[in-house]
Design an enzyme around this catalytic site. Sequence first.
Site, PDB file in Angstrom:
ATOM      1  N   SER A  56       0.800  -1.233   0.000  1.00 53.90           N
ATOM      2  CA  SER A  56       0.000   0.000   0.000  1.00 53.90           C
ATOM      3  C   SER A  56       0.824   1.270   0.000  1.00 53.90           C
ATOM      4  CB  SER A  56      -0.942   0.004   1.209  1.00 53.90           C
ATOM      5  OG  SER A  56      -1.975  -0.934   1.039  1.00 53.90           O
ATOM      6  N   LYS A  59       0.308   3.566  -2.856  1.00 56.26           N
ATOM      7  CA  LYS A  59      -0.852   4.464  -2.908  1.00 56.26           C
ATOM      8  C   LYS A  59      -0.418   5.930  -2.914  1.00 56.26           C
ATOM      9  CE  LYS A  59      -4.424   1.585  -0.690  1.00 56.26           C
ATOM     10  NZ  LYS A  59      -3.822   0.293  -0.384  1.00 56.26           N
ATOM     11  N   SER A 116      -6.437   3.472   4.087  1.00 54.93           N
ATOM     12  CA  SER A 116      -5.725   2.659   3.086  1.00 54.93           C
ATOM     13  C   SER A 116      -6.695   1.937   2.164  1.00 54.93           C
ATOM     14  CB  SER A 116      -4.805   1.649   3.782  1.00 54.93           C
ATOM     15  OG  SER A 116      -3.830   1.159   2.887  1.00 54.93           O
TER      16      SER A 116
END
Length: 389
Positions: A56, A59, A116
Amino acid sequence: MLPHAVRLSFALLVALVMALPAAAFDTQARAAYVTDLKTGTVLLNKNADQPLPPASMSKLMTLYVAFEAIREGRLSLDEKLPVSQHAMSYGGSTMFLDTTDRVRVEDLLRGIIVLSGNDACAVIAEALSPDGSEAGFARFMTMRAQKMGMTNSTFANSNGWPAAGHRMSMRDLALLARRLIEDFPEYYPMFAETEFKFDGRAPQNTQNRNPLLALGIGADGLKTGHTQAAGYGLVGSARQGDRRIVFVISGLNSSAQRAQEAEAIVSWAFRQFVENTVVKGGTEVLRADVWLGDAPSVGLVAEQDLTMLLPVLSAEEVKAEVIYDGPIQAPVAQGDRLGTLIVKPEGMQEVEVPLIAAASVARGGFVTRIKTVSGLLLTRLQQGPEGAL
């Protein structure tokens, strides 16, 4: 006489705070990178250029592209975006979106940063993609990253979901973190938010996973990550006084280990290094001979202050080297760049500062040329038949 490269090594005396030398940080992370933003000093580099699954943490690239789109007017914070079946299908960390939703961009951004949300990333991606697909957005992300200097980053999706070829290096993630901090100060405070309650959904899933935010150590971002292939990672930043560090760690075995390692890195980076002006701009570093000038030499001075982050030591000598082509040919104008000062702190990256002429030196007249040639002839005679000009 033809100029030739001159290298002079010496030591610069730097008075620092009395303390023990800073030891290298022995990180348990598979890969790590720590840098001081003010000075650009790299404090730790472990496999930092190796492309790895970023989970993540990738991101952050989706967020950067979204912030750019808002600034350019292609997206607005109040705009409501539809949720596709593809976006809704994501598992893992999500905002629990479904196809009946139309979600404000600002909520999606917080959903990505704090929660997230894999689904939130896909919604943003499809809105900004050249062809309306997440895959198209990933290709755009890759091209944008390359233009930003992130040469070890390739994206297959918008959120770090495990996929072949989805890779980032720790150095690239640190570069991206710096760009987010510096390019978008109006949005960066979102990264310090510890909670986001979206529409009353999933009350058990409202907390930011960044373990440093509540510790009072200056941490204010940026993004955690975890997959089986990537392990546990964190792109973090902390500010204490006028110093800010950015660090990236990846490949840790648990969230607890990630939290311990991240806190230890912040403590080490701020306590074991001190900012110091090694050379002040305008300070003469040495004098260089001038060939056929109306003065025999010219001072070489630092073009600017050199402020470095150095291990905390007692009064210590920092190794340095000056490189220039000498003797320097007249005429010389004040401010001409004539050489380079290379400062070499032990165990850390070298730093270069241009050296410039402290004063102008005009070309010497007839008498100067006669004296110079006479001096060379005398030197040659003293050297014997093998001597040479």
